[in-house]
Design an enzyme around this catalytic site. Structure first.
Site, PDB file in Angstrom:
ATOM      1  N   ARG A 180       0.819  -1.224   0.000  1.00 19.08           N
ATOM      2  CA  ARG A 180       0.000   0.000   0.000  1.00 19.08           C
ATOM      3  C   ARG A 180       0.848   1.269   0.000  1.00 19.08           C
ATOM      4  NH1 ARG A 180      -2.124  -3.458  -1.385  1.00 19.08           N
ATOM      5  NH2 ARG A 180      -3.905  -4.587  -0.583  1.00 19.08           N
ATOM      6  N   SER A 231     -10.481  -0.419   3.812  1.00 21.79           N
ATOM      7  CA  SER A 231      -9.820  -0.749   5.081  1.00 21.79           C
ATOM      8  C   SER A 231      -9.415   0.545   5.775  1.00 21.79           C
ATOM      9  CB  SER A 231      -8.557  -1.571   4.835  1.00 21.79           C
ATOM     10  OG  SER A 231      -8.894  -2.776   4.207  1.00 21.79           O
ATOM     11  N   GLU A 301      -5.007   3.496   6.910  1.00 20.57           N
ATOM     12  CA  GLU A 301      -4.725   3.258   5.486  1.00 20.57           C
ATOM     13  C   GLU A 301      -5.375   4.368   4.663  1.00 20.57           C
ATOM     14  OE1 GLU A 301      -4.687  -0.701   3.873  1.00 20.57           O
ATOM     15  OE2 GLU A 301      -5.787  -0.033   2.102  1.00 20.57           O
TER      16      GLU A 301
END
Ligand SMILES: Cc1cc2nc3c(=O)[nH]c(=O)nc-3n(C[C@H](O)[C@H](O)[C@H](O)COP(=O)(O)OP(=O)(O)OC[C@H]3O[C@@H](n4cnc5c(N)ncnc54)[C@H](O)[C@@H]3O)c2cc1C
Length: 338
Positions: A180, A231, A301
């Protein structure tokens, strides 16, 4: 603020055909359905128009914020005194190159990209068909799911580097994709314009079946019926955020209209009328309780934009991915083309 007003005036004067929305509610551009107005939202018709907006802003020492599909962002209720450029309306060219690779502009949605690959008998993008973001946002986050990530399929990315007002082509390696994260995230100042994706030949029916299977898994596990930004927290090393949150007894915990999803504890959902402050307070509380319970620090995130978000009390500062005009580090790799 004064600079922004002058820049907007100049953009209107210099680019009369540009779609430029003023005081546009950000909730309409957020998968969370949260966010007050942004001072201006520009919809460039192509890359030339995008770079012209960036040049005019730079003359006023400003940089735009680039918006994709708004599926990984929390905007503040108070709104933002900024100029946003949205990629998903017009920067959407998508075609096959003569050597079989896919060329796509940043505003193409990942689901459309995956479908295009399937229709052309190309395998490797099945994982992306249920990710609701754009290719540009996906490159920033190295979007991934079910064992696949953009890192595996991107051959190169063309970006516009704001401080130099130059185009660069970055190879997959230059993009420094990680979990990510990417070069673009750690070096703000790059606007992703397009990418070339290299996939493997495959059977169209099998690819479609794989996509259906993954999307069914997603629907079974994720709260797709409620607004969210995916998320809420990154996967901490050696753990799963959702499991830590559930073990801390927080599944279903609610502050105002924001709730830790009852279906998947890794998601914060808007169960109705959530404010950005509700989400922020809930994430702060979850971090605190999880830390007390397990000693693990959760890092968001999703990207939290806004002046008054402080999650630092229970761990490291929240990364705020903003494009800055005076980034000291130049883009490495690739030759400047303009
Ligand atoms: C229900 C749901 C499920 C999700 N599932 C997944 C999943 O399985 N895997 C996963 O990885 N993510 C998932 N996400 C999160 C999200 O979809 C991804 O992170 C996606 O890549 C974000 O793309 P976007 O276009 O929405 O970016 P945005 O939210 O619009 O922007 C995110 C960041 O990227 C920057 N950005 C966007 N476009 C550009 C550009 N062209 N140039 C420079 N910067 C740019 C923005 O400035 C911002 O900082 C999910 C989200 C939701 C709501």
């Amino acid at each position: 603020m004064e600079n922004l007003e002058k820049a907007i005036e100049e953009i209107r004067r210099e680019m009369p055909g540009l779609k430029l929305l003023e005081n546009e509610p950000l909730a309409a551009h957020s998968s969370f359905r949260i966010g007050g107005p942004v001072r201006a939202l520009a919809v460039p018709s192509d890359v030339t128009s995008l770079s012209k907006i960036c040049c005019l802003l730079k003359e006023h020492e400003l940089a735009p914020f680039i918006l994709g599909n708004g599926t990984n962002l929390l905007f503040p209720d108070e709104g933002l005194q900024d100029l946003f450029i949205i990629s998903t309306e017009k920067l959407t060219k998508l075609f096959l190159l003569p050597d079989g690779a896919i060329y796509a502009e940043a505003g193409v949605s990942l689901s459309k990209l995956a479908l295009f690959a399937q229709q052309n008998g190309l395998a490797g993008l099945e994982f992306a068909s249920g990710i609701p973001g754009s290719l540009g946002g996906g490159c920033i986050m190295n979007a991934g799911a079910y064992g696949g990530e953009l890192k595996d399929v991107i051959e190169s990315v063309v970006c516009y580097y704001l401080p130099e007002q130059a185009l660069y082509e970055l190879t997959n390696e230059n993009c420094a994709f990680g979990y990510r994260t990417s070069y673009f995230q750690t070096h703000p100042g790059c606007v992703v314009l397009s990418a070339v994706l290299r996939l493997q030949p495959g059977d169209g029916e099998e690819i479609a079946a794989k996509m259906r299977e993954l999307n069914e898994k997603r629907r079974a596990k994720q709260p797709l019926d409620l607004p969210s930004a995916g998320s809420a927290f990154r996967r901490p090393e050696g753990h799963f955020a959702a499991a830590l949150i559930e073990e801390a007894g927080l599944k279903g915990y609610r502050i105002g209209g924001a709730q830790v999803s009852e279906k998947h504890a890794g998601f914060v959902v808007n169960v109705g009328g959530a404010s950005s402050h509700d989400v922020h307070d809930l994430m702060r509380y979850v971090r605190k309780v999880v830390y007390e319970h397990s000693g693990v620090v959760l890092e968001p995130e999703m990207i939290l934009l806004g002046p008054d978000y402080k999650l630092e009390d229970h761990g490291p500062a929240v990364p705020r991915h903003r494009i800055q005009i005076n980034d000291p580090e130049a883009v490495t790799g690739g030759d400047g083309e303009g």
